[in-house]
Design an enzyme around this catalytic site. Sequence first.
Site, PDB file in Angstrom:
ATOM      1  N   GLY A 184       0.807  -1.223   0.000  1.00 13.35           N
ATOM      2  CA  GLY A 184       0.000   0.000   0.000  1.00 13.35           C
ATOM      3  C   GLY A 184       0.836   1.265   0.000  1.00 13.35           C
ATOM      4  CB  SER A 185       2.545   3.031  -1.715  1.00 15.02           C
ATOM      5  OG  SER A 185       2.223   2.081  -2.708  1.00 15.02           O
ATOM      6  NE  ARG A 186      -0.119  10.996  -1.087  1.00 19.13           N
ATOM      7  CZ  ARG A 186       0.139  11.826  -0.071  1.00 19.13           C
ATOM      8  NH1 ARG A 186      -0.323  11.566   1.131  1.00 19.13           N
ATOM      9  NH2 ARG A 186       0.892  12.888  -0.245  1.00 19.13           N
TER      10      ARG A 186
END
Length: 215
Positions: A184-186
């Site tokens: 999970g990340s951006r």
Amino acid sequence: MPDSQTPAPRGGVRLARGASPWLLPTVATAALSLARARTSGRWAAVAVPTTALAAGMLWFFRDPEREITQGRVISPADGVVQSIMPWKDGRTRVAIFMSPLNVHVNRAPLSGTVTSVEHVPGGFVPAFNKESENNERVVWHFDTELGDIEMVQIAGAVARRIVPYVPQGTKVEQGERIGLIRFGSRVDIYLPEGVEAAVEVGQATTAGVTRIDRD
């Protein structure tokens, strides 16, 4: 410029470059437990979760082929638009949150030359948290027909490694694979002054397909 990996058939799916440190031990453990499960009940019990984990890893590190959309700025990431914020210098930041279910290979938002790739150490709070502004990140700058374009890959709570695929000085085509964020990340993309965002908060995006800017 050709992509950094061997082409897969149209519509095919390959595994993301940079996945092997996580993927190989998981798949090897699953294969071993399945082989020994034939003669051992204890190994049979182990085989179920390890095989499920290996299948999940294969799914997570998938890297499908894409028909790249034509447009000035296209999405660098699969995910959901988390925020659209005006910046003091006149630019607009579009933040795209990537859940563990999304493809985590990122693509070049425009054609151009990579002028810098800077790794910035930091924390690992969830990427949807406001404090993620201080997370580990890789800051990209591209020299494009729209001028300097900044893109930032931000690590999440689980993702502790961002893997750039191309170095400074590389010429990239729009939609070309440029890096991987594990789990999970951006990804943030900064639109230049005068360029309006065409997406909305909550909208799903697909890397290389969703157009970010408006004519």
